[in-house]
Write an enzyme that holds these catalytic residues in place. Sequence first.
Site, PDB file in Angstrom:
ATOM      1  N   LYS A  22       0.832  -1.217   0.000  1.00 17.75           N
ATOM      2  CA  LYS A  22       0.000   0.000   0.000  1.00 17.75           C
ATOM      3  C   LYS A  22       0.864   1.264   0.000  1.00 17.75           C
ATOM      4  O   LYS A  22       0.640   2.177  -0.792  1.00 17.75           O
ATOM      5  CB  LYS A  22      -0.902   0.017   1.241  1.00 17.75           C
ATOM      6  CG  LYS A  22      -1.645   1.313   1.391  1.00 17.75           C
ATOM      7  CD  LYS A  22      -2.351   1.434   2.730  1.00 17.75           C
ATOM      8  CE  LYS A  22      -1.475   1.794   3.883  1.00 17.75           C
ATOM      9  NZ  LYS A  22      -1.431   3.197   4.291  1.00 17.75           N
ATOM     10  N   ASN A  23       1.862   1.301   0.877  1.00 18.00           N
ATOM     11  CA  ASN A  23       2.626   2.549   1.005  1.00 18.00           C
ATOM     12  C   ASN A  23       3.488   2.829  -0.219  1.00 18.00           C
ATOM     13  O   ASN A  23       3.764   3.984  -0.530  1.00 18.00           O
ATOM     14  CB  ASN A  23       3.469   2.526   2.274  1.00 18.00           C
ATOM     15  CG  ASN A  23       2.586   2.632   3.513  1.00 18.00           C
ATOM     16  OD1 ASN A  23       1.496   3.206   3.454  1.00 18.00           O
ATOM     17  ND2 ASN A  23       3.025   2.046   4.611  1.00 18.00           N
ATOM     18  N   CYS A 117      -2.540  13.063  12.944  1.00 19.37           N
ATOM     19  CA  CYS A 117      -3.466  11.965  12.713  1.00 19.37           C
ATOM     20  C   CYS A 117      -3.478  11.066  13.926  1.00 19.37           C
ATOM     21  O   CYS A 117      -2.885  11.386  14.953  1.00 19.37           O
ATOM     22  CB  CYS A 117      -3.120  11.208  11.447  1.00 19.37           C
ATOM     23  SG  CYS A 117      -1.684  10.226  11.612  1.00 19.37           S
ATOM     24  N   ARG A 122       2.289  14.841  12.547  1.00 20.24           N
ATOM     25  CA  ARG A 122       3.124  14.416  11.421  1.00 20.24           C
ATOM     26  C   ARG A 122       3.462  15.620  10.547  1.00 20.24           C
ATOM     27  O   ARG A 122       2.802  15.892   9.555  1.00 20.24           O
ATOM     28  CB  ARG A 122       2.406  13.313  10.634  1.00 20.24           C
ATOM     29  CG  ARG A 122       2.246  12.064  11.486  1.00 20.24           C
ATOM     30  CD  ARG A 122       1.405  11.009  10.844  1.00 20.24           C
ATOM     31  NE  ARG A 122       2.156  10.168   9.924  1.00 20.24           N
ATOM     32  CZ  ARG A 122       1.666   9.046   9.392  1.00 20.24           C
ATOM     33  NH1 ARG A 122       0.463   8.648   9.670  1.00 20.24           N
ATOM     34  NH2 ARG A 122       2.400   8.338   8.553  1.00 20.24           N
ATOM     35  N   GLN A 126      10.114  18.944   6.313  1.00 17.06           N
ATOM     36  CA  GLN A 126      11.246  18.474   5.499  1.00 17.06           C
ATOM     37  C   GLN A 126      10.881  18.418   4.006  1.00 17.06           C
ATOM     38  O   GLN A 126      11.726  18.623   3.139  1.00 17.06           O
ATOM     39  CB  GLN A 126      11.734  17.100   5.959  1.00 17.06           C
ATOM     40  CG  GLN A 126      12.265  17.092   7.376  1.00 17.06           C
ATOM     41  CD  GLN A 126      13.383  18.106   7.572  1.00 17.06           C
ATOM     42  OE1 GLN A 126      14.395  18.093   6.871  1.00 17.06           O
ATOM     43  NE2 GLN A 126      13.187  19.007   8.521  1.00 17.06           N
ATOM     44  N   ASP A 305       5.205   0.515  11.647  1.00 18.61           N
ATOM     45  CA  ASP A 305       3.924  -0.067  11.214  1.00 18.61           C
ATOM     46  C   ASP A 305       3.736  -1.505  11.705  1.00 18.61           C
ATOM     47  O   ASP A 305       2.681  -2.098  11.473  1.00 18.61           O
ATOM     48  CB  ASP A 305       3.830  -0.050   9.680  1.00 18.61           C
ATOM     49  CG  ASP A 305       3.389   1.298   9.144  1.00 18.61           C
ATOM     50  OD1 ASP A 305       3.049   2.172   9.953  1.00 18.61           O
ATOM     51  OD2 ASP A 305       3.376   1.477   7.912  1.00 18.61           O
ATOM     52  N   ARG A 397      -8.503   0.381   5.210  1.00 22.38           N
ATOM     53  CA  ARG A 397      -7.645   1.349   4.500  1.00 22.38           C
ATOM     54  C   ARG A 397      -6.405   0.654   3.944  1.00 22.38           C
ATOM     55  O   ARG A 397      -5.832   1.115   2.960  1.00 22.38           O
ATOM     56  CB  ARG A 397      -7.181   2.443   5.467  1.00 22.38           C
ATOM     57  CG  ARG A 397      -8.233   3.467   5.799  1.00 22.38           C
ATOM     58  CD  ARG A 397      -7.636   4.555   6.657  1.00 22.38           C
ATOM     59  NE  ARG A 397      -6.291   4.861   6.183  1.00 22.38           N
ATOM     60  CZ  ARG A 397      -5.321   5.398   6.910  1.00 22.38           C
ATOM     61  NH1 ARG A 397      -5.545   5.716   8.162  1.00 22.38           N
ATOM     62  NH2 ARG A 397      -4.133   5.631   6.397  1.00 22.38           N
TER      63      ARG A 397
HETATM   64  C1  UD1 Z   1       6.172   6.385   8.101  1.00 26.02           C
HETATM   65  C2  UD1 Z   1       7.226   5.292   8.192  1.00 26.02           C
HETATM   66  C3  UD1 Z   1       7.057   4.419   6.971  1.00 26.02           C
HETATM   67  C4  UD1 Z   1       5.633   3.934   6.872  1.00 26.02           C
HETATM   68  C5  UD1 Z   1       4.633   5.111   6.913  1.00 26.02           C
HETATM   69  C6  UD1 Z   1       3.179   4.710   6.914  1.00 26.02           C
HETATM   70  C7  UD1 Z   1       9.460   5.568   9.116  1.00 26.02           C
HETATM   71  C8  UD1 Z   1      10.746   6.314   9.066  1.00 26.02           C
HETATM   72  N1  UD1 Z   1       8.537   5.918   8.231  1.00 26.02           N
HETATM   73  O1  UD1 Z   1       6.432   7.098   6.915  1.00 26.02           O
HETATM   74  O2  UD1 Z   1       7.961   3.338   7.037  1.00 26.02           O
HETATM   75  O3  UD1 Z   1       5.448   3.229   5.690  1.00 26.02           O
HETATM   76  O4  UD1 Z   1       4.889   5.863   8.084  1.00 26.02           O
HETATM   77  O5  UD1 Z   1       2.706   4.457   8.182  1.00 26.02           O
HETATM   78  O6  UD1 Z   1       9.304   4.671   9.920  1.00 26.02           O
HETATM   79  N2  UD1 Z   1       8.984  14.086  10.113  1.00 26.02           N
HETATM   80  C9  UD1 Z   1       9.292  15.395  10.343  1.00 26.02           C
HETATM   81  N3  UD1 Z   1       9.185  16.283   9.301  1.00 26.02           N
HETATM   82  C10 UD1 Z   1       8.794  15.909   8.053  1.00 26.02           C
HETATM   83  C11 UD1 Z   1       8.480  14.555   7.830  1.00 26.02           C
HETATM   84  C12 UD1 Z   1       8.582  13.661   8.886  1.00 26.02           C
HETATM   85  O7  UD1 Z   1       9.660  15.778  11.452  1.00 26.02           O
HETATM   86  O8  UD1 Z   1       8.732  16.758   7.160  1.00 26.02           O
HETATM   87  C13 UD1 Z   1       9.105  13.090  11.208  1.00 26.02           C
HETATM   88  C14 UD1 Z   1       7.772  12.454  11.564  1.00 26.02           C
HETATM   89  O9  UD1 Z   1       7.056  13.195  12.518  1.00 26.02           O
HETATM   90  C15 UD1 Z   1       8.204  11.094  12.081  1.00 26.02           C
HETATM   91  C16 UD1 Z   1       9.457  10.783  11.247  1.00 26.02           C
HETATM   92  O10 UD1 Z   1       9.915  12.025  10.749  1.00 26.02           O
HETATM   93  O11 UD1 Z   1       8.593  11.175  13.419  1.00 26.02           O
HETATM   94  C17 UD1 Z   1       9.196   9.825  10.091  1.00 26.02           C
HETATM   95  O12 UD1 Z   1       8.184  10.355   9.272  1.00 26.02           O
HETATM   96  P1  UD1 Z   1       7.965   9.877   7.781  1.00 26.02           P
HETATM   97  O13 UD1 Z   1       8.943   8.805   7.417  1.00 26.02           O
HETATM   98  O14 UD1 Z   1       7.844  11.046   6.908  1.00 26.02           O
HETATM   99  O15 UD1 Z   1       6.566   9.278   7.879  1.00 26.02           O
HETATM  100  P2  UD1 Z   1       5.888   8.576   6.719  1.00 26.02           P
HETATM  101  O16 UD1 Z   1       6.389   8.979   5.400  1.00 26.02           O
HETATM  102  O17 UD1 Z   1       4.447   8.699   7.027  1.00 26.02           O
END
Ligand code: UD1
Length: 430
Positions: A22-23, A117, A122, A126, A305, A397
């Site tokens: 899915k991701n 969420c 989240r 970045q 996850d 989902r």
């Molecule tokens: C995360 C998981 C991913 C999973 C997805 C769906 C990790 C590293 N990533 O990805 O494996 O498939 O959830 O559930 O385990 N963050 C910031 N600023 C940003 C973006 C992220 O501070 O701009 C922080 C987030 O708050 C979090 C971490 O970085 O603590 C990882 O976030 P990110 O990898 O972006 O989350 P997803 O892409 O949702």
Amino acid sequence: MEQYIISGGKPLIGEVEIGGAKNAALAIIAAAVMTDEEMLLENLPDVKDVNLLLQAIQDTGIKVERIDRHTVKINASTIHSYRVDYEYIKKMRASYYLLGAFLGKAGKAEVALPGGCDIGSRPIDQHIKGFRALGADVEISNGMVYTYADHLYGQHIYMDVVSVGASINVMMAAVLADGYTIIENAAKEPHVVDVANMLNRMGANIRGAGTDVIRIRGVEKLHGCEYSIIPDQIEAGTFMFAAAATRGNVLVRNVIPKHLEAITSKLREMGSTVMEYDDAVHVIASDVIKSTHVKTLPYPGFPTDMQPQIGVTLGLSSGTSIVIESIFETRFKYLDELARMGADVKVEGNLAIITGVPEYKGAEVSAPDLRAGAALVIAGLAAKGYTIVDGIKYILRGYERFDEKLRALGANIAVVTNEREIIEFKYKVV
Ligand code: UD1
């Protein structure tokens, strides 16, 4: 309201076929709109999040033709809008991948700002930092992210946190930029590699995906291609832990065992036998589940996850385990529900202390989010008596035909919508 009802206590036995990730699929659908030529995507999971994103791109004028349950054709030559409204983002935050895809394709994107969420705050700072570094203007107002660029230029970008979303979004924005982009401290998840592989198939020039430095040489144009999405490591891991928690014996087919190494190694520490084949893993549970400690980390660490699924299984172990959640701050809500099934748990911030109990007792519980929902189903499968899991909309989902796949492994599980169906289920399973 749909609920799962489970009559637990039966080991899962048999074979299960894993679907597309899915991701990965969500990012790949976004990347597929970057060309005006036809794209054929295969092995898409038929789950709510994926279908929502397909709907979101259709709303911008993009043609989406479903060939069969897992195959779609996408043609973005008819796009007339680069806007995605809150209606989509609030249901499925990965719609934010259209920011990078539209920005890279057309130099403009207007996408609603995702909020926090159910698993915590989240941020997308970045992503924005990366777009700005490439030369885009990014503005946030009225709950929308507006980004524009006459021209994007390759840059050296250092990510302050390892983020899957930001790595993919910035990579998409950079593939058609002028010159050379380097993304340092990039995420190494299999889905980052999958998106890079497809973009390369479309004519992009991306090196290093799967390491923490991704190098992108901008190209002028992307073209159409056919692409098959990788298997879902989290769906696979969920069935692997379901096998362990129910003391079962399950062959999990259509997986890439390398992507499952963190999961496999924890299961072995917990006493299960896990055999790896070319495209399958076989989990044979032990009667006694050993306790262990686990900390979620970016890939190749243990995935966030999978934290609820291992937590639920550790709750049935013979000792005390410590689980540290280092990615998302509020991902322990399922433990309150699990306590209602008899688990012995204590949460201190991002750390949970789980002391094993001999068995769970069926109860009515609520799925707080997608993976936690799947984990509560695992608890119900292992529990004595009947468990009702509310909030299965979350589970749908991300899991295709979850109950059907579990039934094929011998589970007594059904979807029910009212009291009469619950009584009928109980009558049938006794
Ligand atoms: C995360 C998981 C991913 C999973 C997805 C769906 C990790 C590293 N990533 O990805 O494996 O498939 O959830 O559930 O385990 N963050 C910031 N600023 C940003 C973006 C992220 O501070 O701009 C922080 C987030 O708050 C979090 C971490 O970085 O603590 C990882 O976030 P990110 O990898 O972006 O989350 P997803 O892409 O949702």
